[in-house]
Enzyme design. Structure first.
Site, PDB file in Angstrom:
ATOM      1  N   HIS A  37       0.777  -1.275   0.126  1.00  0.00           N
ATOM      2  CA  HIS A  37      -0.003  -0.188   0.004  1.00  0.00           C
ATOM      3  C   HIS A  37       0.898   1.402  -0.091  1.00  0.00           C
ATOM      4  CE1 HIS A  37      -3.371  -2.476   0.571  1.00  0.00           C
ATOM      5  NE2 HIS A  37      -3.210  -2.816   1.801  1.00  0.00           N
ATOM      6  N   ASP A  60      -2.591 -10.889  -2.041  1.00  0.00           N
ATOM      7  CA  ASP A  60      -3.200 -10.271  -0.894  1.00  0.00           C
ATOM      8  C   ASP A  60      -4.419  -9.845  -1.072  1.00  0.00           C
ATOM      9  OD1 ASP A  60      -2.080  -8.754   1.904  1.00  0.00           O
ATOM     10  OD2 ASP A  60      -3.749  -8.001   0.984  1.00  0.00           O
ATOM     11  N   HIS A  76      -6.220  -7.567  -0.453  1.00  0.00           N
ATOM     12  CA  HIS A  76      -6.324  -6.205  -0.574  1.00  0.00           C
ATOM     13  C   HIS A  76      -5.619  -5.535  -1.860  1.00  0.00           C
ATOM     14  CE1 HIS A  76      -6.642  -6.529   4.032  1.00  0.00           C
ATOM     15  NE2 HIS A  76      -7.611  -5.788   3.685  1.00  0.00           N
ATOM     16  N   ASP A  86      -4.182 -12.882   3.796  1.00  0.00           N
ATOM     17  CA  ASP A  86      -5.495 -12.293   4.522  1.00  0.00           C
ATOM     18  C   ASP A  86      -6.800 -12.692   3.611  1.00  0.00           C
ATOM     19  OD1 ASP A  86      -4.632 -10.399   2.703  1.00  0.00           O
ATOM     20  OD2 ASP A  86      -4.437  -8.736   4.120  1.00  0.00           O
TER      21      ASP A  86
HETATM   22 ZN   LIG Z   1      -3.981  -7.275   3.010  1.00  0.00          ZN
END
Ligand SMILES: [Zn+2]
Length: 284
Positions: A106, A143, A145, A225
């Protein structure tokens, strides 16, 4: 597949009750005590991906502070960030899996963001390119996200392909179905997707894009995740241990040179088993 990590990552950058904790590395290093010790990234490594201001800000932190609402930093965060990025660089060179924290995908060109201080996988990709070790690098990110930071860093760089599978509509909000480019592939998946949906999306969207790109090196942003027992806010996926093994195996089959960098995965009871499954897949 060999592991690269550093014992200090289980101590540095405490996060005071946040799910991205020192405990994540404590359980991983207890489960995988045989790793090659990584070295910190240099400032030159970092500034290939981030403005100098990102490092200056981290270096200036003296006591616990929120860099933005999701990202805490304190005195040792600067050291942890350089060590995590440096382990990712070492792993990319050696074809290893970097067990590091904080995660990186991120972190944008201009800011630490979303638990991430520096973009470890991006720094690794550019370090390998800078040393002439590989010209074309693909990054596959599973991931849960979207890796908005990795996408931003390489959006206008056609020497690095970024392909992401992630849950639609959650943090950070980017990576929608219309966010595509020549070397950017986003595959948002609906909440509740399990192994069949994730593997089908990989086979139909990610694998052909990577094969067309023909990278010399494939780096995996390996987040765990999307697991069925992850309980992070709004995350709702059903990938199993076997699913992560299969995703890793598919990555391995895409390129002769593969390395991986840990991103998310916040259930410390399941994380070591999931990393072990991915290692098994990467090693076939
Ligand atoms: Zn994540």
């Amino acid at each position: 597949m060999e592991l690269v990590s550093h014992g200090a990552l289980a101590e540095l950058h405490p996060t005071f009750g946040h799910p991205e904790s020192t405990e994540r590395l404590q359980v991983l290093l207890a489960a995988f005590p045989d790793y090659t010790e990584g070295r910190p990234a240099s400032e030159d490594d970092v500034v290939r991906c981030h403005s100098a201001r990102v490092l200056e800000l981290l270096r200036s932190v003296e006591r616990p502070v929120y860099l933005e609402p999701n990202t805490v930093a304190s005195k040792t965060s600067h050291e942890a960030a350089l060590l995590a990025a440096g382990c990712a660089v070492d792993a990319a060179r050696r074809g290893a899996f970097a067990l590091v924290r904080p995660p990186g995908h991120h972190a944008t060109p201009v800011a630490s963001f979303g638990f991430c201080l520096l973009n470890n996988v991006a720094i690794a990709a550019r370090a390998v390119q800078a040393s002439g070790d590989a010209a074309r690098v693909a990054i596959v990110d599973f991931d849960v996200h979207h890796g908005n930071g990795t996408q931003d860093i390489f959006w206008a760089d056609d020497t690095v392909l970024y392909a992401s599978l992630h849950q639609r509509g959650i943090f950070p909000g980017s990576g929608g179905p219309h966010e595509q480019a020549e070397t950017t592939v986003n595959v948002p998946l609906p909440a509740g997707s399990g192994d069949p949906e994730w593997l089908a999306a990989f086979d139909e969207r990610v694998a052909p894009a990577v094969a067309r790109f023909a990278p010399e090196l494939l780096l995996v942003s390996a987040g765990f995740d999307a697991h069925e027992r992850e309980d992070l806010y709004l995350v709702d996926m059903r990938v199993t241990e076997d699913g992560f093994r299969a995703l890793a195996r598919r990555c391995r089959e895409l390129c002769p040179r593969v390395a991986a960098v840990l991103e998310g995965g916040y259930n410390v009871e399941t994380l070591p088993r999931l990393v072990e499954a991915a290692l098994d897949g990467f090693s076939r």
